[in-house]
Scaffold this motif. Structure first.
Motif, PDB file in Angstrom:
ATOM      1  N   LYS A 143      59.106 145.322 100.622  1.00  0.00           N
ATOM      2  CA  LYS A 143      60.475 145.314 101.114  1.00  0.00           C
ATOM      3  C   LYS A 143      60.548 145.653 102.596  1.00  0.00           C
ATOM      4  O   LYS A 143      60.129 146.735 103.004  1.00  0.00           O
ATOM      5  CB  LYS A 143      61.310 146.327 100.328  1.00  0.00           C
ATOM      6  CG  LYS A 143      61.392 145.983  98.833  1.00  0.00           C
ATOM      7  CD  LYS A 143      62.246 146.966  98.064  1.00  0.00           C
ATOM      8  CE  LYS A 143      61.518 148.269  97.799  1.00  0.00           C
ATOM      9  NZ  LYS A 143      62.130 149.007  96.659  1.00  0.00           N
ATOM     10  N   PRO A 144      61.073 144.716 103.423  1.00  0.00           N
ATOM     11  CA  PRO A 144      61.173 145.002 104.855  1.00  0.00           C
ATOM     12  C   PRO A 144      62.504 145.675 105.196  1.00  0.00           C
ATOM     13  O   PRO A 144      63.551 145.252 104.720  1.00  0.00           O
ATOM     14  CB  PRO A 144      61.128 143.604 105.481  1.00  0.00           C
ATOM     15  CG  PRO A 144      61.667 142.690 104.426  1.00  0.00           C
ATOM     16  CD  PRO A 144      61.491 143.345 103.093  1.00  0.00           C
ATOM     17  N   ILE A 145      62.426 146.691 106.029  1.00  0.00           N
ATOM     18  CA  ILE A 145      63.646 147.366 106.494  1.00  0.00           C
ATOM     19  C   ILE A 145      63.652 147.297 108.009  1.00  0.00           C
ATOM     20  O   ILE A 145      62.655 147.643 108.658  1.00  0.00           O
ATOM     21  CB  ILE A 145      63.703 148.836 106.004  1.00  0.00           C
ATOM     22  CG1 ILE A 145      63.704 148.871 104.463  1.00  0.00           C
ATOM     23  CG2 ILE A 145      64.941 149.541 106.521  1.00  0.00           C
ATOM     24  CD1 ILE A 145      62.442 149.353 103.840  1.00  0.00           C
ATOM     25  N   CYS A 146      64.759 146.862 108.590  1.00  0.00           N
ATOM     26  CA  CYS A 146      64.849 146.661 110.042  1.00  0.00           C
ATOM     27  C   CYS A 146      65.957 147.507 110.650  1.00  0.00           C
ATOM     28  O   CYS A 146      66.853 147.956 109.946  1.00  0.00           O
ATOM     29  CB  CYS A 146      65.130 145.195 110.351  1.00  0.00           C
ATOM     30  SG  CYS A 146      64.016 144.057 109.513  1.00  0.00           S
TER      31      CYS A 146
END
Lengths: 231, 221
Positions: A63-66
């Motif tokens: 899961k990418p978090i930006c």
């Protein structure tokens, strides 16, 4: 948690990446730091942050978090066994978010523009930044309650949001030949800056000012030619 | 029950976000209209840094910045949640809130500009709508899923005011054929009872912003 479950895409010079690293350090989270090459963007970066194509990106599992402050809040919410980064008091959290937003929306954008500006415009920017520091000094006095950090005894949300910008503040002072953080005007902040940089969660990820200066000169030179790599 | 007050201005989108959040959660509050051309000492005291509305005052303590106010409301009054409970989903919601906030200036500038500047505003707002539709909304009815959430509120205010500006400058950007899902979203959003019943009078808005457009354009000549 296995090390490769948590990855952070970043570059050493970015204050926004630093925020994520400090937060992971506070929570004693093992992570793999994937350094992006300045001037190019990896496939992983383009896939994980298709909207902005920027660092930092935290990848937890798959899961990418930006967005740096979104990442810091995510880290705070997931790793609850470590010290809290945001206050547990709802009102204090609102205050912390307010100052972090102020730094990102008003203060830092003005500061970054100082070096490229001239004459009246430059003076206005310097004035804005210095006024901002006076506001932050007042806030520090109020929220630290005599302790070392905005967060009290420990580094908190405002410390991370503001402290991560210190490197570039120093670069602006040195290369811009302007005094911004002044012991006479903001003694609390000067002392706070020392404590912040000496903190265990910060020390290993705060870039040396000399290196940032070199990097900044490189960027300015590139700007006169090709567009600069964006952090 | 500790008192809740909201300082706002009838034509500004930002206090409406807060009104929607308060109403969705069934929180009673007192609304105080501020005159922005003559700011009250109380407003300046509550928001010395920005001197802006909205300000929420809860038990005498002021909170500023519409989306920060909403996060406060969400934490203080958890009923009818506006944020998901899963940290990753929350992070995605916060990402989109930040994104629409950053891109909002292009939407506001539509009514303030002409010529090249307006073309740029149209282009920028169009690009933002595309990203929001494809990557933010996707196939969902609302950004919050089946019911509205924090992103719907954040972007809903921008979209509604944008609709008024489109009418004034007689250019349609958020059209069904160009942005089918986002257009449907806007229609659905504005049908939600709390939203529908809490929007400023459209004629008053058109009148107000038409005047402001004239002032804006003559000031820049």
């Amino acid at each position: 948690m296995a090390k490769n479950d948590v990855k952070l895409l970043g570059v050493w010079a970015s204050p926004f990446v630093m925020r994520a690293r400090i937060s992971l350090n506070i929570k004693s989270v093992n992570y793999e730091f994937l350094e992006e090459t300045v001037g190019s963007k990896s496939e992983l970066l383009l896939q994980s942050n298709p909207v902005h194509k920027k660092v930092p990106v935290l990848i937890h599992g798959d899961k990418p978090i930006c967005e740096s402050l979104v990442i810091v809040q995510y880290i705070d919410e997931v790793w609850t066994s470590g010290p809290s980064i945001l206050s547990t008091d709802h009102y204090d959290r609102a205050i912390q978010r307010f100052w972090a937003a102020y730094l990102d929306d008003k203060w830092f954008p003005a500061m970054r523009r100082i070096r490229g500006a001239q004459g009246e415009e430059r003076q206005e920017l310097v004035d804005q930044v210095v006024e901002g520091l006076a506001l932050l000094e007042e806030a520090f006095g109020k929220y630290s309650k005599g302790k070392a950090f905005f967060g009290g005894d420990q580094i908190g949300f405002i410390d991370i949001a503001f402290g991560s910008l210190l490197g570039w503040l120093r670069v602006t002072e040195k290369l811009g030949e302007v005094k911004l953080l002044d012991e006479a005007k903001t003694p609390g902040l000067v002392k706070w800056a020392e404590s912040f940089c000496a903190d265990a969660a910060v020390k290993s990820v705060m870039p040396e000012t000399e290196k940032l200066i070199e990097f900044s000169k490189l960027l300015m030179a590139k700007m006169k030619g090709a567009p600069p790599p964006k952090n | 029950m500790a008192e809740v007050k909201l300082h706002g201005r009838w034509y500004s989108p930002f206090p409406y976000r807060v009104i929607w959040a308060l109403k969705l959660k069934g929180i009673s509050y007192e609304y105080i209209e501020e005159d922005l051309s003559n700011k009250s000492p109380l407003l300046l005291q509550y928001n010395p840094v920005h001197k802006k509305i909205p300000v929420l005052v809860h038990s005498g303590k002021p909170i500023c910045e519409s989306m920060i106010i909403i996060e406060y409301i969400e934490e203080k009054w958890p009923q009818t949640p506006l944020l998901p409970s899963d940290p990753y989903e929350r992070a995605k919601a916060r990402f989109w809130v930040k994104f629409v906030e950053e891109k909002a200036p292009a939407f506001w500038s539509l009514y303030r500009s002409t010529g090249e500047e307006q073309k740029k505003a149209l282009k920028d707002s169009s690009e933002t709508l595309k990203i929001v539709e494809e990557q933010g909304l996707g196939e969902k009815k609302f950004f919050g899923g089946d019911s509205i959430g924090i992103v719907d509120i954040a972007f809903g205010a921008i979209a509604h005011w944008f609709g008024v500006f489109e009418e004034i400058v007689e250019v349609k950007v958020l059209e069904a054929h160009a942005f089918p899902r986002l257009h449907a979203w806007k229609v659905n959003f504005e049908e939600v009872p709390v939203i529908k019943e809490n929007l400023p009078d459209r004629d008053k808005m058109l009148d107000h912003f038409k005047k402001r457009r004239i002032e804006s354009l003559s000031a820049s000549q």
